[in-house]
Design a protein around this motif. Structure first.
Motif, PDB file in Angstrom:
ATOM      1  N   LYS A 114      -0.173 -19.829   0.244  1.00 31.84           N
ATOM      2  CA  LYS A 114       0.699 -18.680   0.092  1.00 31.84           C
ATOM      3  C   LYS A 114       0.756 -17.902   1.398  1.00 31.84           C
ATOM      4  O   LYS A 114      -0.265 -17.714   2.056  1.00 31.84           O
ATOM      5  CB  LYS A 114       0.177 -17.729  -0.987  1.00 31.84           C
ATOM      6  N   LYS A 115       1.935 -17.434   1.716  1.00 31.90           N
ATOM      7  CA  LYS A 115       2.065 -16.515   2.840  1.00 31.90           C
ATOM      8  C   LYS A 115       1.719 -15.131   2.332  1.00 31.90           C
ATOM      9  O   LYS A 115       2.208 -14.690   1.300  1.00 31.90           O
ATOM     10  CB  LYS A 115       3.496 -16.538   3.374  1.00 31.90           C
ATOM     11  N   ILE A 116       0.844 -14.421   3.056  1.00 37.43           N
ATOM     12  CA  ILE A 116       0.424 -13.092   2.664  1.00 37.43           C
ATOM     13  C   ILE A 116       1.179 -12.064   3.504  1.00 37.43           C
ATOM     14  O   ILE A 116       1.210 -12.156   4.732  1.00 37.43           O
ATOM     15  CB  ILE A 116      -1.097 -12.912   2.874  1.00 37.43           C
ATOM     16  N   VAL A 117       1.811 -11.102   2.817  1.00 34.35           N
ATOM     17  CA  VAL A 117       2.520 -10.019   3.491  1.00 34.35           C
ATOM     18  C   VAL A 117       2.024  -8.711   2.909  1.00 34.35           C
ATOM     19  O   VAL A 117       2.054  -8.499   1.690  1.00 34.35           O
ATOM     20  CB  VAL A 117       4.050 -10.133   3.309  1.00 34.35           C
ATOM     21  N   VAL A 118       1.526  -7.830   3.790  1.00 32.95           N
ATOM     22  CA  VAL A 118       1.012  -6.521   3.367  1.00 32.95           C
ATOM     23  C   VAL A 118       1.914  -5.447   3.988  1.00 32.95           C
ATOM     24  O   VAL A 118       2.081  -5.404   5.205  1.00 32.95           O
ATOM     25  CB  VAL A 118      -0.447  -6.311   3.810  1.00 32.95           C
ATOM     26  N   THR A 119       2.492  -4.619   3.122  1.00 30.81           N
ATOM     27  CA  THR A 119       3.404  -3.554   3.560  1.00 30.81           C
ATOM     28  C   THR A 119       2.790  -2.203   3.282  1.00 30.81           C
ATOM     29  O   THR A 119       2.311  -1.954   2.175  1.00 30.81           O
ATOM     30  CB  THR A 119       4.763  -3.684   2.844  1.00 30.81           C
ATOM     31  N   PHE A 120       2.829  -1.337   4.279  1.00 29.38           N
ATOM     32  CA  PHE A 120       2.326   0.037   4.164  1.00 29.38           C
ATOM     33  C   PHE A 120       3.510   0.981   4.147  1.00 29.38           C
ATOM     34  O   PHE A 120       4.372   0.922   5.017  1.00 29.38           O
ATOM     35  CB  PHE A 120       1.417   0.375   5.351  1.00 29.38           C
ATOM     36  N   LYS A 121       3.524   1.848   3.143  1.00 31.06           N
ATOM     37  CA  LYS A 121       4.606   2.842   3.012  1.00 31.06           C
ATOM     38  C   LYS A 121       4.024   4.235   2.978  1.00 31.06           C
ATOM     39  O   LYS A 121       2.976   4.452   2.456  1.00 31.06           O
ATOM     40  CB  LYS A 121       5.404   2.604   1.740  1.00 31.06           C
ATOM     41  N   ILE A 148       0.876  -1.164   0.000  1.00 35.05           N
ATOM     42  CA  ILE A 148       0.000   0.000   0.000  1.00 35.05           C
ATOM     43  C   ILE A 148       0.919   1.222   0.000  1.00 35.05           C
ATOM     44  O   ILE A 148       1.602   1.494   0.990  1.00 35.05           O
ATOM     45  CB  ILE A 148      -0.922   0.045   1.236  1.00 35.05           C
ATOM     46  N   GLU A 149       0.977   1.908  -1.124  1.00 37.93           N
ATOM     47  CA  GLU A 149       1.779   3.132  -1.264  1.00 37.93           C
ATOM     48  C   GLU A 149       0.869   4.311  -0.967  1.00 37.93           C
ATOM     49  O   GLU A 149       0.045   4.695  -1.800  1.00 37.93           O
ATOM     50  CB  GLU A 149       2.337   3.259  -2.686  1.00 37.93           C
ATOM     51  N   ARG A 150       1.000   4.854   0.225  1.00 39.69           N
ATOM     52  CA  ARG A 150       0.177   6.005   0.602  1.00 39.69           C
ATOM     53  C   ARG A 150       0.708   7.251  -0.094  1.00 39.69           C
ATOM     54  O   ARG A 150       1.889   7.569  -0.012  1.00 39.69           O
ATOM     55  CB  ARG A 150       0.186   6.174   2.111  1.00 39.69           C
ATOM     56  N   CYS A 206      -5.735   5.281  10.521  1.00 43.57           N
ATOM     57  CA  CYS A 206      -5.098   4.273   9.686  1.00 43.57           C
ATOM     58  C   CYS A 206      -4.007   3.615  10.533  1.00 43.57           C
ATOM     59  O   CYS A 206      -3.671   4.103  11.614  1.00 43.57           O
ATOM     60  CB  CYS A 206      -4.528   4.899   8.412  1.00 43.57           C
ATOM     61  N   ILE A 207      -3.476   2.508  10.071  1.00 43.75           N
ATOM     62  CA  ILE A 207      -2.487   1.777  10.864  1.00 43.75           C
ATOM     63  C   ILE A 207      -1.086   2.312  10.566  1.00 43.75           C
ATOM     64  O   ILE A 207      -0.863   2.971   9.549  1.00 43.75           O
ATOM     65  CB  ILE A 207      -2.569   0.259  10.609  1.00 43.75           C
ATOM     66  N   PRO A 208      -0.124   2.016  11.445  1.00 47.18           N
ATOM     67  CA  PRO A 208       1.242   2.490  11.228  1.00 47.18           C
ATOM     68  C   PRO A 208       1.875   1.851   9.989  1.00 47.18           C
ATOM     69  O   PRO A 208       1.539   0.724   9.615  1.00 47.18           O
ATOM     70  CB  PRO A 208       1.987   2.035  12.482  1.00 47.18           C
ATOM     71  N   ASN A 209       2.799   2.593   9.378  1.00 45.12           N
ATOM     72  CA  ASN A 209       3.599   2.018   8.294  1.00 45.12           C
ATOM     73  C   ASN A 209       4.313   0.777   8.808  1.00 45.12           C
ATOM     74  O   ASN A 209       4.627   0.679   9.998  1.00 45.12           O
ATOM     75  CB  ASN A 209       4.629   3.022   7.793  1.00 45.12           C
ATOM     76  N   ALA A 246      -4.262   9.122  13.105  1.00 46.77           N
ATOM     77  CA  ALA A 246      -4.675   9.670  14.400  1.00 46.77           C
ATOM     78  C   ALA A 246      -3.943   8.897  15.503  1.00 46.77           C
ATOM     79  O   ALA A 246      -4.567   8.324  16.397  1.00 46.77           O
ATOM     80  CB  ALA A 246      -6.183   9.603  14.561  1.00 46.77           C
ATOM     81  N   ASP A 247      -2.624   8.820  15.381  1.00 49.89           N
ATOM     82  CA  ASP A 247      -1.769   8.161  16.380  1.00 49.89           C
ATOM     83  C   ASP A 247      -2.148   6.709  16.632  1.00 49.89           C
ATOM     84  O   ASP A 247      -2.078   6.226  17.767  1.00 49.89           O
ATOM     85  CB  ASP A 247      -1.756   8.947  17.696  1.00 49.89           C
ATOM     86  N   ASN A 248      -2.605   6.022  15.594  1.00 50.42           N
ATOM     87  CA  ASN A 248      -2.975   4.613  15.665  1.00 50.42           C
ATOM     88  C   ASN A 248      -4.115   4.343  16.648  1.00 50.42           C
ATOM     89  O   ASN A 248      -4.246   3.254  17.190  1.00 50.42           O
ATOM     90  CB  ASN A 248      -1.760   3.728  16.002  1.00 50.42           C
ATOM     91  N   SER A 249      -4.943   5.333  16.892  1.00 48.76           N
ATOM     92  CA  SER A 249      -6.091   5.145  17.778  1.00 48.76           C
ATOM     93  C   SER A 249      -7.075   4.171  17.159  1.00 48.76           C
ATOM     94  O   SER A 249      -7.441   4.303  15.987  1.00 48.76           O
ATOM     95  CB  SER A 249      -6.789   6.478  18.047  1.00 48.76           C
ATOM     96  N   ASN A 250      -7.498   3.217  17.950  1.00 46.94           N
ATOM     97  CA  ASN A 250      -8.389   2.166  17.473  1.00 46.94           C
ATOM     98  C   ASN A 250      -9.675   2.747  16.884  1.00 46.94           C
ATOM     99  O   ASN A 250     -10.296   3.615  17.472  1.00 46.94           O
ATOM    100  CB  ASN A 250      -8.709   1.214  18.630  1.00 46.94           C
ATOM    101  N   ASN A 251     -10.050   2.274  15.714  1.00 50.72           N
ATOM    102  CA  ASN A 251     -11.286   2.613  15.002  1.00 50.72           C
ATOM    103  C   ASN A 251     -11.322   4.012  14.402  1.00 50.72           C
ATOM    104  O   ASN A 251     -12.294   4.351  13.733  1.00 50.72           O
ATOM    105  CB  ASN A 251     -12.528   2.422  15.885  1.00 50.72           C
ATOM    106  N   ILE A 252     -10.314   4.860  14.635  1.00 49.63           N
ATOM    107  CA  ILE A 252     -10.351   6.213  14.063  1.00 49.63           C
ATOM    108  C   ILE A 252      -9.071   6.589  13.324  1.00 49.63           C
ATOM    109  O   ILE A 252      -8.930   7.717  12.874  1.00 49.63           O
ATOM    110  CB  ILE A 252     -10.661   7.288  15.135  1.00 49.63           C
TER     111      ILE A 252
END
Length: 158
Positions: A151-158, A28-30, A66-69, A58-64
């Motif tokens: 298959k092993k699934i790996v999702v990377t956020f950048k 996921i290329e932000r 996006c998740i950390p890179n 929003a500082d990784n606050s649950n439900n509000i």
């Protein structure tokens, strides 16, 4: 003994035609972030597959937020209405983060939506079902799978 040799031969054959335990990598290329949303691209097999829509940071606050890179392992879920989802494991302080269909940030609580078109001004994606089918096809190799590849699934956020 013949059975063992035959089994080994079948395993070599299937691995040579692509039925191996390869990783399925999603990146996921932000590209855009505002107070209302985070948007980017979803890439598989070095191809841009679709757009993504997430909540704003929003500082990784649950439900509000996006998740950390970072990189996260994924698992498949078959228990939702759409019949297939990738859920991320070991997201810090979060559970149930999934990639799924939807068009607006009001439809997510920390998950990732996909679409074939995006509107940055209104923070939404369109044609989510089409993009979702493309993601499913990228994983399975077909739009109508009859088994799950190992298959092993790996999702990377950048």
């Amino acid at each position: 003994m013949k059975s063992i040799k035959f089994t080994a031969l079948i395993m070599v054959f299937f691995s040579s035609i692509g039925y191996s335990q390869d990783n399925f990598t999603v990146t996921i290329e932000r590209q855009f972030s505002s107070n209302n949303c985070t948007m980017g691209y979803l890439i598989t097999n070095n191809d841009v597959l679709c757009y993504t829509l997430e909540l704003p940071w929003a500082d990784n606050s649950n439900n509000i937020s996006c998740i950390p890179n970072g990189s996260y392992n994924g698992i498949l879920r078959y228990d939702k209405k759409d019949g297939w989802r990738i859920q991320l494991d070991n997201v810090p302080n979060r559970t149930g983060v999934q990639i799924h269909m939807g068009n607006y940030t009001s439809e997510i609580q920390g998950c990732i939506l996909v679409g074939t078109n995006a509107n940055i001004d209104n923070c939404n994606v369109q044609n989510s079902a089409t993009a979702y089918l493309k993601l499913k096809k990228a994983f399975y190799g077909t739009e109508t799978p009859n088994s799950t590849p190992n298959k092993k699934i790996v999702v990377t956020f950048k």
